[in-house]
Structures are given as structure tokens and as C-alpha cells.
Scaffold this active site. Structure first.
Site, PDB file in Angstrom:
ATOM      1  N   ARG A  37       0.804  -1.134  -0.037  1.00  0.00           N
ATOM      2  CA  ARG A  37       0.088  -0.029  -0.115  1.00  0.00           C
ATOM      3  C   ARG A  37       1.066   1.094  -0.012  1.00  0.00           C
ATOM      4  O   ARG A  37       0.463   2.291   0.748  1.00  0.00           O
ATOM      5  CB  ARG A  37      -0.974   0.003   1.200  1.00  0.00           C
ATOM      6  CG  ARG A  37      -1.870  -1.028   1.250  1.00  0.00           C
ATOM      7  CD  ARG A  37      -3.337  -0.382   0.219  1.00  0.00           C
ATOM      8  NE  ARG A  37      -4.156  -1.579  -0.202  1.00  0.00           N
ATOM      9  CZ  ARG A  37      -5.470  -1.466   0.707  1.00  0.00           C
ATOM     10  NH1 ARG A  37      -5.710  -0.851   1.745  1.00  0.00           N
ATOM     11  NH2 ARG A  37      -6.142  -2.610   0.231  1.00  0.00           N
ATOM     12  N   ARG A  50      -4.086   6.325   0.500  1.00  0.00           N
ATOM     13  CA  ARG A  50      -4.805   7.508   1.112  1.00  0.00           C
ATOM     14  C   ARG A  50      -3.644   8.248   1.933  1.00  0.00           C
ATOM     15  O   ARG A  50      -4.213   9.472   2.328  1.00  0.00           O
ATOM     16  CB  ARG A  50      -5.776   7.141   1.698  1.00  0.00           C
ATOM     17  CG  ARG A  50      -7.068   6.658   0.930  1.00  0.00           C
ATOM     18  CD  ARG A  50      -8.125   5.965   1.569  1.00  0.00           C
ATOM     19  NE  ARG A  50      -7.634   4.648   2.030  1.00  0.00           N
ATOM     20  CZ  ARG A  50      -8.368   3.661   2.453  1.00  0.00           C
ATOM     21  NH1 ARG A  50      -9.517   3.799   2.698  1.00  0.00           N
ATOM     22  NH2 ARG A  50      -7.743   2.391   2.629  1.00  0.00           N
ATOM     23  N   ARG A 109      -7.235  10.387  -6.732  1.00  0.00           N
ATOM     24  CA  ARG A 109      -8.445   9.620  -6.594  1.00  0.00           C
ATOM     25  C   ARG A 109      -9.838  10.535  -6.678  1.00  0.00           C
ATOM     26  O   ARG A 109     -10.957  10.352  -7.329  1.00  0.00           O
ATOM     27  CB  ARG A 109      -8.494   8.938  -5.090  1.00  0.00           C
ATOM     28  CG  ARG A 109      -9.791   8.160  -4.801  1.00  0.00           C
ATOM     29  CD  ARG A 109      -9.388   7.381  -3.499  1.00  0.00           C
ATOM     30  NE  ARG A 109     -10.514   6.582  -3.228  1.00  0.00           N
ATOM     31  CZ  ARG A 109     -11.508   6.794  -2.845  1.00  0.00           C
ATOM     32  NH1 ARG A 109     -11.830   8.306  -2.801  1.00  0.00           N
ATOM     33  NH2 ARG A 109     -12.638   6.048  -2.344  1.00  0.00           N
ATOM     34  N   ASP A 116      -6.705  -3.647  -7.729  1.00  0.00           N
ATOM     35  CA  ASP A 116      -7.235  -4.268  -6.341  1.00  0.00           C
ATOM     36  C   ASP A 116      -7.258  -5.903  -6.829  1.00  0.00           C
ATOM     37  O   ASP A 116      -7.522  -6.295  -7.692  1.00  0.00           O
ATOM     38  CB  ASP A 116      -8.357  -3.600  -5.926  1.00  0.00           C
ATOM     39  CG  ASP A 116      -8.721  -3.957  -4.493  1.00  0.00           C
ATOM     40  OD1 ASP A 116      -8.273  -3.331  -3.626  1.00  0.00           O
ATOM     41  OD2 ASP A 116      -9.265  -5.059  -4.436  1.00  0.00           O
ATOM     42  N   TYR A 162     -13.853 -13.112   0.282  1.00  0.00           N
ATOM     43  CA  TYR A 162     -14.724 -11.931  -0.105  1.00  0.00           C
ATOM     44  C   TYR A 162     -15.898 -12.411  -0.951  1.00  0.00           C
ATOM     45  O   TYR A 162     -16.914 -11.753  -0.827  1.00  0.00           O
ATOM     46  CB  TYR A 162     -13.867 -11.066  -1.011  1.00  0.00           C
ATOM     47  CG  TYR A 162     -12.977 -10.208  -0.155  1.00  0.00           C
ATOM     48  CD1 TYR A 162     -13.395  -8.998   0.446  1.00  0.00           C
ATOM     49  CD2 TYR A 162     -11.850 -10.633   0.314  1.00  0.00           C
ATOM     50  CE1 TYR A 162     -12.771  -8.491   1.356  1.00  0.00           C
ATOM     51  CE2 TYR A 162     -10.663  -9.864   1.160  1.00  0.00           C
ATOM     52  CZ  TYR A 162     -11.208  -8.803   1.821  1.00  0.00           C
ATOM     53  OH  TYR A 162     -10.643  -8.055   2.568  1.00  0.00           O
TER      54      TYR A 162
HETATM   55  O1  CP3 Z   1      -0.167  -2.124  -2.364  1.00  0.00           O
HETATM   56  C1  CP3 Z   1      -0.376  -1.169  -3.423  1.00  0.00           C
HETATM   57  O2  CP3 Z   1      -0.178  -0.038  -3.216  1.00  0.00           O
HETATM   58  C2  CP3 Z   1      -0.929  -1.710  -4.525  1.00  0.00           C
HETATM   59  C3  CP3 Z   1      -2.450  -1.593  -4.746  1.00  0.00           C
HETATM   60  C4  CP3 Z   1      -3.268  -2.626  -3.808  1.00  0.00           C
HETATM   61  C5  CP3 Z   1      -4.600  -2.136  -3.206  1.00  0.00           C
HETATM   62  N1  CP3 Z   1      -5.233  -3.242  -2.871  1.00  0.00           N
HETATM   63  C6  CP3 Z   1      -5.041  -0.571  -3.647  1.00  0.00           C
HETATM   64  C7  CP3 Z   1      -6.141  -0.300  -2.707  1.00  0.00           C
HETATM   65  C8  CP3 Z   1      -3.088  -3.964  -3.702  1.00  0.00           C
HETATM   66  C9  CP3 Z   1      -1.937  -4.874  -3.855  1.00  0.00           C
HETATM   67  C10 CP3 Z   1      -4.205  -4.333  -2.883  1.00  0.00           C
HETATM   68  C11 CP3 Z   1      -4.637  -5.536  -2.378  1.00  0.00           C
HETATM   69  C12 CP3 Z   1      -5.838  -5.912  -1.516  1.00  0.00           C
HETATM   70  N2  CP3 Z   1      -6.951  -5.297  -1.820  1.00  0.00           N
HETATM   71  C13 CP3 Z   1      -5.943  -6.658  -0.640  1.00  0.00           C
HETATM   72  C14 CP3 Z   1      -4.868  -7.899  -0.184  1.00  0.00           C
HETATM   73  C15 CP3 Z   1      -3.790  -7.009   0.783  1.00  0.00           C
HETATM   74  C16 CP3 Z   1      -4.411  -6.709   2.145  1.00  0.00           C
HETATM   75  O3  CP3 Z   1      -4.240  -5.371   2.258  1.00  0.00           O
HETATM   76  O4  CP3 Z   1      -4.688  -7.278   2.859  1.00  0.00           O
HETATM   77  C17 CP3 Z   1      -7.216  -6.980  -0.267  1.00  0.00           C
HETATM   78  C18 CP3 Z   1      -7.780  -7.824   0.828  1.00  0.00           C
HETATM   79  C19 CP3 Z   1      -8.089  -6.070  -1.101  1.00  0.00           C
HETATM   80  C20 CP3 Z   1      -9.262  -5.744  -0.806  1.00  0.00           C
HETATM   81  C21 CP3 Z   1      -9.622  -4.382  -0.390  1.00  0.00           C
HETATM   82  N3  CP3 Z   1      -9.382  -3.176  -1.192  1.00  0.00           N
HETATM   83  C22 CP3 Z   1     -10.338  -3.769   0.681  1.00  0.00           C
HETATM   84  C23 CP3 Z   1     -10.712  -4.693   1.912  1.00  0.00           C
HETATM   85  C24 CP3 Z   1     -10.377  -2.474   0.479  1.00  0.00           C
HETATM   86  C25 CP3 Z   1     -11.010  -1.432   1.519  1.00  0.00           C
HETATM   87  C26 CP3 Z   1     -10.204  -1.337   2.673  1.00  0.00           C
HETATM   88  C27 CP3 Z   1      -9.321  -0.117   2.742  1.00  0.00           C
HETATM   89  O5  CP3 Z   1      -8.119   0.007   3.063  1.00  0.00           O
HETATM   90  O6  CP3 Z   1     -10.033   1.006   2.234  1.00  0.00           O
HETATM   91  C28 CP3 Z   1      -9.694  -2.039  -0.757  1.00  0.00           C
HETATM   92  C29 CP3 Z   1      -9.614  -0.647  -1.169  1.00  0.00           C
HETATM   93  C30 CP3 Z   1      -8.303  -0.255  -1.483  1.00  0.00           C
HETATM   94  N4  CP3 Z   1      -7.400  -0.933  -2.301  1.00  0.00           N
HETATM   95  C31 CP3 Z   1      -7.707   0.900  -1.481  1.00  0.00           C
HETATM   96  C32 CP3 Z   1      -6.209   0.895  -2.173  1.00  0.00           C
HETATM   97  C33 CP3 Z   1      -5.436   1.988  -2.189  1.00  0.00           C
HETATM   98  C34 CP3 Z   1      -8.254   2.127  -0.826  1.00  0.00           C
HETATM   99  C35 CP3 Z   1      -9.294   2.747  -1.805  1.00  0.00           C
HETATM  100  C36 CP3 Z   1      -9.710   4.018  -1.683  1.00  0.00           C
HETATM  101  O7  CP3 Z   1      -8.847   5.052  -2.292  1.00  0.00           O
HETATM  102  O8  CP3 Z   1     -10.398   4.557  -0.807  1.00  0.00           O
END
Ligand code: CP3
Length: 348
Positions: free
Chosen positions: A32, A36, A45, A82, A158
Site C-alpha cells: 500500500r 490514502r 482519486r 485491487d 470475499y
Molecule cells: O499495495 C499497493 O499499493 C498496490 C495496490 C493494492 C490495493 N489493494 C489498493 C487499494 C493492492 C495490492 C491491494 C490488495 C488488496 N485489496 C488486498 C490484499 C492485501 C491486504 O491489504 O490485505 C485486499 C484484501 C484488498 C481488498 C480491498 N481493497 C479492501 C478490503 C479495501 C478496503 C479497505 C481499505 O483499505 O480501504 C480495498 C480498497 C483499496 N485497495 C484502497 C487501495 C489504495 C483504498 C481505496 C480508496 O482510495 O479509498
């Protein structure tokens, strides 16, 4: 240009470690790292409209992938996307609600699994490969490009729950009851993931990470069936197609089973969760490259506890360690704390 630059400008420390070589410096990147906690991410975004619009816009997704590289001297960029794009491409409706996380169509019986299109899924994600290609063209010579997908168990959980769930009771009970529809769902995710990663690599990804956020859901037996075997099939599937890039397995929460995980799957490196002792990472590093495991909450807190944790990790052998977090950054992380982590890693 000084000697150091000319010697290292095209050497990728991350790939050197993954290939079993001695890297020119300790590779570091952060899960990540685009997100944000960066004000410029929040701006892009907002311009994109929504998180999914951002994921599907190759120009903006490239921009946010590169944002952390402008601030920090990291050794890798991770594709901005994602893990839930793939189930969406299989036919499960997906949305992200403000402060609620992802919401997905529920898949919890044989008919729902039958409706999913595994074979055509990866072909629908062309914007993702466009982002990868743009990144491959834009990255400096010492930065490796990491592609990724979710692991079948985490993606399935999920889908079965219809979104995020603290305990995943429905998905775990389906696994424990050996529901045939769950096995069919896992099979479909495995097949689509191989296609998806192959396309990312053909577009320019140089390594891939498989994210199994919920790998800690099982004890012996079911862990082999739902965590090890599906990931092993993805690793083998890529090899069978001549896709030879190194795979990093992030089986979060498997703890003492990390070495068995590496052996069972053939991953080149394992991502270690925060509770794993550094001493355990050190012994594990004899068998497999270790990645991790700084607590993202410590980076939010900053200060002496964070600095001590960074220094403890720097005692791991440089040729067997990829500096990273134990899980992704929190949105509230101060950028100055990340800068301090980078400073400590680079001054070793
Ligand atoms: O790591 C990186 O910078 C690359 C991009 C990336 C994202 N998600 C961007 C993202 C990667 C590799 C993921 C993986 C991901 N997504 C996982 C596995 C890793 C982990 O964190 O456990 C999972 C379970 C997801 C599913 C997911 N996506 C959830 C549960 C959420 C909501 C929770 C949250 O953090 O808001 C997301 C959203 C998400 N994926 C965001 C980002 C930057 C936030 C979105 C926003 O801008 O509001």
C-alpha cells in the site's frame, strides 16, 4: 555521474535478491505504498471519481503507482489495482462504499459458481495491462515492477461473504464442510489468476506477489488444501506457460508454517506478518527469501519504538531480506514517519 551510480543504475536490488544473488543494496518497498496516506493520492482519486474508476484508468493508475517513488527511494513499484478486480471480471458485481470497504455479489452455491466466467475474466482487464505497460516504460532502471493478484482463498472468502468480514465464518465453515461448490469456486479463481498474472508479466511485470490476507484462517490439513495447494497451482501454471518471473507469497498469518508454505508452493520469497519474530525470519531466511515485517501501526506511531523495530529488521542478512511492512500502510500514516524509515534503511 559518480562510480556508484554508473554501476548501479540498471541493477534492480529486488530482482537480485529474488534470484538468489547479493543485491547492491537492501531492497525495500511497502505494501500500500500508493494510497490514502499520500495527499497527492487523495487528489488523483478525487479527480478519478471513485476508487474503481482510478483502477480502470491507465493514465491515473500509472500516476498513483509512481507517486510514492517521487518521495521515497524504494526499489519496486507495485501496480495500482485491487485483488477484487478479478472476481468482478468473472461476473461478480463489485462496489466500494465510503468507509465500508468492498461489497460484492454473494457466491455461496453451485449455481452461483457456475455463472462465473473464469475463462474470459482476465481478457476483460485490459486497462490493467495498459497500466503495467505504461509503468514498464516509465520506471527508472533500478526499480522493479511488481504485478499481483489475490490468493484463491482470500478472493473466495470475499465472494462467499459478499465483501469484507471480520471472521469469515460462512466461508470458513464451507471449507470445513468440504462444500463441493467452494472447491469449484477455488478452481475457477486459480484458472483466472494464472491468465491474469501471465498477462501482467507479458505486459512488463518483473515479479508478482500473491496476497493471501486470510491464510491464517486454518490449521494443519485445511491450510494445505485451501492456502498451499491453490497457490502452488498458480505457480506451476505460470511455469507451464513459460512465465518465469519470481513469485512472492504473502500468506499472512501462517506463522510457523511459512517454510512449509514456501516448499509446497515454490514461491521465491515469503511475506512475513508482523507477529513473526525477527529471529524466526532469520532462520527461515536459510530456506527462502523473507519479506517484511514492520508493523504498519508502528509507522503510524513513529518514534523510538518504530526506529528500534526498523533496526532489528536491518540485522537480517541483506542477501535474503526484502524490507517491507507486515501488512499495508494505514491511511493515517504521517509521510514524515515513512521518510524516517527510509533514512534508517538507507544509512545501514
Ligand atoms: O499495495 C499497493 O499499493 C498496490 C495496490 C493494492 C490495493 N489493494 C489498493 C487499494 C493492492 C495490492 C491491494 C490488495 C488488496 N485489496 C488486498 C490484499 C492485501 C491486504 O491489504 O490485505 C485486499 C484484501 C484488498 C481488498 C480491498 N481493497 C479492501 C478490503 C479495501 C478496503 C479497505 C481499505 O483499505 O480501504 C480495498 C480498497 C483499496 N485497495 C484502497 C487501495 C489504495 C483504498 C481505496 C480508496 O482510495 O479509498
Amino acid at each position: 555521474m559518480n562510480f556508484n551510480e554508473s554501476e548501479t543504475e540498471n541493477r534492480k536490488a529486488l530482482l537480485e535478491v529474488l534470484d538468489g544473488r547479493v543485491p547492491w543494496r537492501r531492497p525495500v518497498w511497502f505494501m500500500r505504498q500508493a494510497g490514502r496516506y499520500l495527499p497527492e493520492y487523495r487528489q488523483t482519486r478525487a479527480r478519478a471519481g471513485s476508487f474503481l474508476d482510478l483502477c480502470y484508468d491507465p493514465v491515473l493508475a500509472t500516476e498513483v503507482t509512481l507517486q510514492p517513488l517521487k518521495r521515497f527511494d524504494v526499489d519496486a513499484a507495485i501496480l495500482f489495482a485491487d485483488i477484487l478486480l478479478l472476481p468482478q471480471a468473472m461476473g461478480a458485481q463489485l462496489s466500494f462504499r465510503q468507509n465500508e470497504g468492498p461489497v460484492l455479489d454473494v457466491v455461496d452455491d453451485a449455481a452461483a459458481v457456475r455463472r462465473l466466467d473464469a475463462d474470459g475474466a482476465a481478457a476483460r482487464l485490459t486497462p490493467v495491462y495498459e497500466t503495467v505497460a505504461k509503468l514498464a516504460a516509465a520506471l527508472p532502471g533500478h526499480v522493479a515492477l511488481i504485478g499481483f493478484c489475490g490468493a484463491p482463498w482470500t478472493v473466495a472468502s470475499y465472494m462467499v461473504e459478499g465483501g469484507g468480514s471480520a471472521e469469515r465464518l460462512k466461508a470458513r465453515l464451507a471449507a470445513m464442510r468440504a462444500e463441493p461448490w467452494l472447491d469449484a469456486l477455488i478452481d475457477k479463481i486459480v484458472a483466472a489468476s494464472i491468465d491474469y498474472l501471465e498477462r501482467q508479466v507479458r505486459a512488463g511485470a518483473e515479479a508478482v506477489q500473491i496476497f493471501d490476507t486470510w491464510a491464517g484462517d486454518f490449521g494443519d490439513g485445511l491450510r494445505e488444501k485451501y492456502v498451499f495447494a491453490p497457490i502452488a497451482r498458480i505457480v506451476e501454471g505460470l511455469k507451464a506457460r513459460g512465465v518465469e518471473v519470481p513469485v512472492i507469497g504473502f500468506a499472512r498469518g501462517v506463522g510457523a508454517a511459512q517454510e512449509a508454505f514456501a516448499r509446497a508452493t515454490g514461491v521465491r520469497a515469503v511475506g512475513c506478518e508482523t507477529p513473526m519474530p525477527v529471529a524466526a525470519m532469520r532462520s527461515l531466511s536459510d530456506a527462502v527469501v523473507v519479506q517484511g515485517n514492520l508493523d504498519p501501526l508502528l509507522v503510524m506511531a513513529g518514534g523510538a519504538a518504530m526506529e528500534n523495530a526498523v533496526r532489528r529488521l536491518l540485522a537480517l542478512p541483506k542477501a535474503r531480506h526484502i524490507f517491507n511492512l507486515g501488512h499495508g500502510f494505514r491511511p493515517q500514516t504521517p509521510v514524515s514517519h515513512v521518510e524516517r524509515v527510509m533514512e534508517l534503511v538507507r544509512e545501514e
